[in-house]
Scaffold this motif. Structure first.
Motif, short mmCIF file in Angstrom:
data_model
loop_
_atom_site.label_atom_id
_atom_site.label_comp_id
_atom_site.label_asym_id
_atom_site.label_seq_id
_atom_site.Cartn_x
_atom_site.Cartn_y
_atom_site.Cartn_z
N PRO A 4 0.82 -1.22 0.00
CA PRO A 4 0.00 0.00 0.00
C PRO A 4 0.85 1.26 0.00
N HIS A 5 0.24 2.35 -0.43
CA HIS A 5 0.91 3.65 -0.39
C HIS A 5 0.02 4.60 0.42
N ASP A 6 -0.62 5.54 -0.25
CA ASP A 6 -1.41 6.55 0.44
C ASP A 6 -2.81 6.04 0.77
N ALA A 7 -3.48 6.77 1.69
CA ALA A 7 -4.84 6.42 2.09
C ALA A 7 -5.49 7.65 2.70
N ILE A 8 -6.79 7.57 2.95
CA ILE A 8 -7.49 8.62 3.68
C ILE A 8 -8.27 7.99 4.82
N ILE A 9 -8.49 8.77 5.88
CA ILE A 9 -9.27 8.32 7.03
C ILE A 9 -10.55 9.13 7.07
N VAL A 10 -11.69 8.43 7.05
CA VAL A 10 -13.00 9.08 6.95
C VAL A 10 -13.86 8.65 8.13
N ARG A 11 -14.51 9.59 8.79
CA ARG A 11 -15.42 9.26 9.89
C ARG A 11 -16.52 8.32 9.41
N ALA A 12 -16.87 7.37 10.26
CA ALA A 12 -17.86 6.36 9.86
C ALA A 12 -19.22 6.97 9.56
N ASP A 13 -19.60 8.03 10.27
CA ASP A 13 -20.92 8.62 10.04
C ASP A 13 -21.03 9.33 8.70
N VAL A 14 -19.88 9.63 8.08
CA VAL A 14 -19.88 10.29 6.77
C VAL A 14 -20.23 9.32 5.65
N VAL A 15 -19.83 8.06 5.81
CA VAL A 15 -19.95 7.07 4.75
C VAL A 15 -21.36 6.47 4.74
N LYS A 16 -22.04 6.58 3.60
CA LYS A 16 -23.40 6.06 3.45
C LYS A 16 -23.40 4.97 2.38
N THR A 17 -23.65 3.74 2.79
CA THR A 17 -23.62 2.62 1.85
C THR A 17 -25.00 2.00 1.70
N LYS A 18 -25.15 1.22 0.61
CA LYS A 18 -26.36 0.44 0.36
C LYS A 18 -25.99 -1.03 0.50
N GLN A 19 -26.77 -1.77 1.24
CA GLN A 19 -26.44 -3.16 1.51
C GLN A 19 -27.07 -4.13 0.52
N ILE A 20 -28.08 -3.67 -0.22
CA ILE A 20 -28.76 -4.52 -1.20
C ILE A 20 -28.91 -3.72 -2.49
#
Length: 651
Positions: free
Chosen positions: A517-533
């Motif tokens: 790996p090289h670079d990455a970003i750290i994002v607060r969990a409440d910011v990320v909105k996913t769809k499970q289906i």
């Protein structure tokens, strides 16, 4: 403004001369000597060979480890943050939880992944790109930098982008499904490395979200690279690229001097920047080391796009992408310039912008310094109010050996990885500026901590946004050596999590990373909105009803339409003829979260998955006679082993 030379900070102690520092430091010095120069690295060496830049190497951070269980994420509990990480020449993007360090997902992008069927299904092949015969154009990739889309100066959870340095492609990942949806080939470049999205439009303040992605490239090449000028490096050059965030089409390019490493963008949308090495445009190492300085080049986005609109551009070879001249010679008048080349110490590595948009920071790599460039002064240079680009530099603190990448905590502090010292150094930007102005009482370096070993990228929680929260810093170390159980010659890499919430940094834990790996970003969990289906209607080729299971023949082409619903496939057998071209389309009719089905065909090298309500298809030639079992390769049900169909190939 005077151009002060970096001075040794009197509050810094001498490190012990440990073997790991000795080895890499000596190697770097020998390399430079072979190129005819020894600079930055020797600038902070005392006569006795010890470094005066670092705190106690053996004891930096000793006794400051986190208490056992202090940052533990108990079973059944969720992490506070996501880490979205590149994977290097593995070609994928990885998702970790933080602070646990648990791997949550691997997102295939430029690589083949037989678990999910990426590079096997027709849908993934269409995204990756194919040759005329339907085979993949590339099966390798080298991901280095992952960045997310913005709105109001922070992440909006819409897209991620990642580069492919090996084959010069930019990929986009939908964050709702955490899957790649587009890949763009970039013309006229090699060594496509740094990327960064813009954060708003340079002219229209109402467009306060990402619309462009900027791409820097390292390797200068003949233009066009079609066999001409291969023995005349003086004619080679690199270009900086802008790609549309939605269409993923290349908007424009800028011809530049030198090789570009990383990219950063201002929060007002007006500037993009790339740190540069080899401003000499040399083709071999010795020719890359003759200049006293390299540069951080700034791009005036509004002027570039105005120049293209006015027709002041050219094209390269068969490419239709408009290109403007951003070389130093063509941009000597600041009031009309498209670019500004700010001199920085030789061979800088990394450029990052502070969360308050006030400063761009380039790390020295060969110089033991970090260069702080004021955003406001860059704007003033473009306005003709600053005479010399070097006058935009407001600080250049000496921080340690081999500085590479810088992160921020939102409290005025910067954290830079020191490759040769195997440390993270914490330094205060305001104190560095005061010291640069001549205040000898100002002490830029606040703290330092040992990491294990030779850190490259380092990044802080929400640190690439205006919402930098100063809680965690993740350090990607290039060597793990003795940190984990031995597994043969190839070692995993060490990712180390550091608590930066107080005055003194504390090492929390190690977690492993499969190379590289090289670079990455750290994002607060409440910011990320996913769809499970998935939504079945999003797939035009979906087999929407059970009664739609069928086999259709058109000459030698056979189309098979199937459903899956645990524990059954919609067809118990599929009969085709030897030599048929077979396309199987499969739709998962289950609606239960996490109920994924696999689809594998014995001896036909076919395997892929369909998540709930998802559709995928594969095409292959029936070139073997016999009965070939089809089975569910992804556990789904108590009768998972019984979930089968069969392919029968007859004469």
């Amino acid at each position: 403004m005077k151009n002060h030379e970096p001075e040794i900070n009197s509050n810094q102690e001498n490190p012990q001369d440990e073997s790991r520092r000795n080895f890499l430091g000596t190697t770097a010095m020998v390399t430079l000597a072979g190129a005819g120069m020894v600079m930055g690295l020797s600038a902070c060496k005392k006569e006795d060979g010890s470094s005066s830049s670092a705190g106690s190497a053996a004891g930096a951070g000793a006794g400051r480890e986190a208490h056992a269980g202090e940052f533990e994420v108990p079973p059944g509990k969720l992490d506070q943050y996501y880490i979205f990480s590149s994977a290097g020449h593995n070609g994928e993007v990885r998702v970790y939880g933080l602070p646990s360090g648990r791997t949550i997902k691997r997102i295939p992008v430029f690589n083949i992944d037989p678990m999910v069927g990426w590079g096997i299904t027709n849908e993934s092949k269409a995204i990756m790109g194919t040759k005329a015969d339907g085979s993949l154009k590339y099966i390798t990739g080298d991901t280095h930098h992952v960045h997310g889309s913005y709105k109001d100066g922070t992440y909006d959870s819409k897209y991620l982008w990642v580069n492919d340095k090996l084959n010069n492609r930019l990929a986009r990942i939908r964050m709702d499904y955490m899957e790649c949806d587009k890949i763009t080939d970039i013309p006229n470049v090699q060594g496509f490395h740094g990327i960064f999205p813009d954060k708003c439009d340079p002219v229209d303040a109402a467009i306060n979200y990402t619309t462009r992605v900027f791409c820097g490239c390292e390797f200068h090449i003949p233009q066009p690279d079609d066999g001409r000028d291969v023995d005349d490096p003086a004619k080679w050059y690199t270009v900086f690229t802008c790609i549309d965030a939605e269409s993923m089409e290349v908007r424009w390019q800028v011809k530049v001097d030198g090789n570009m490493d990383l990219v950063a963008t201002s929060y007002d949308g007006k500037l993009a920047a790339a740190n540069q090495y080899n401003t000499e445009n040399g083709a071999v190492l010795a020719d890359m080391m003759s200049a006293e300085h390299d540069a951080c080049v700034f791009f005036n986005i509004e002027r570039i796009e105005a120049a293209i609109k006015a027709g002041k551009s050219f094209t390269i070879g068969d490419s239709r992408v408009p290109v403007v001249d951003g070389t130093k010679a063509a941009n000597s008048d600041p009031k009309t310039a498209l670019t500004c080349y700010v001199p920085v110490p030789k061979n800088p590595h990394g450029v990052n912008v502070s969360p308050d948009n006030k400063y761009f920071v380039c790390s020295g790599k060969l110089s033991p310094t970090a260069t702080v460039i004021a955003t406001e002064l860059v704007h003033k240079w473009f306005a003709g109010e600053v005479a010399d680009p070097r006058e935009t530099v407001v600080a250049e603190p000496e921080i340690g050996l081999g500085p590479l990448h810088t992160a921020f905590d939102g409290r005025g502090n910067a954290y830079t990885s020191l490759f040769l010292d195997s440390q993270i150094v914490k330094w205060n930007v305001d104190a560095a500026i005061a010291h640069f102005k001549g205040d000898k009482n100002a002490k830029p370096v606040v703290d330092r901590i040992d990491v294990h070993y030779q850190p490259g990228h380092t990044y802080s929680s929400m640190g690439e946004t205006k919402e930098a929260d100063g809680k965690f810093l993740n350090v990607g170390n290039k060597f793990s050596k003795d940190r984990f159980l031995p597994v043969g010659p190839l070692h995993v890499e060490t990712e180390q999590l550091v608590d930066i919430s107080s005055d003194k940094m504390r090492l929390i834990h190690d977690h492993t990373a499969y190379p590289e790996p090289h670079d990455a970003i750290i994002v607060r969990a409440d910011v990320v909105k996913t769809k499970q289906i998935y939504a079945m209607e999003d797939f035009p080729n979906a087999v929407k009803a059970i009664e739609d299971n069928r086999v259709e023949r058109n000459g030698k082409k056979v189309n098979v339409y199937m459903t899956s619903q645990a524990p059954n496939y919609g067809l118990q057998e599929i009969k085709v003829k030897l030599g048929d071209e077979v396309t199987i389309t499969l739709t998962n009719h289950d609606k239960v979260e996490d109920l994924t089905h696999g689809f594998g065909i014995e001896r036909y090298d076919v395997n892929f998955i369909v998540n709930p309500q998802e559709t995928h298809s594969v095409t292959f030639k029936a070139d073997k006679l016999g009965v070939f079992w089809i089975y569910c390769t992804h556990f789904c049900h108590a009768l998972h082993l019984e979930m089968r169909s069969r392919l029968i190939v007859e004469k």
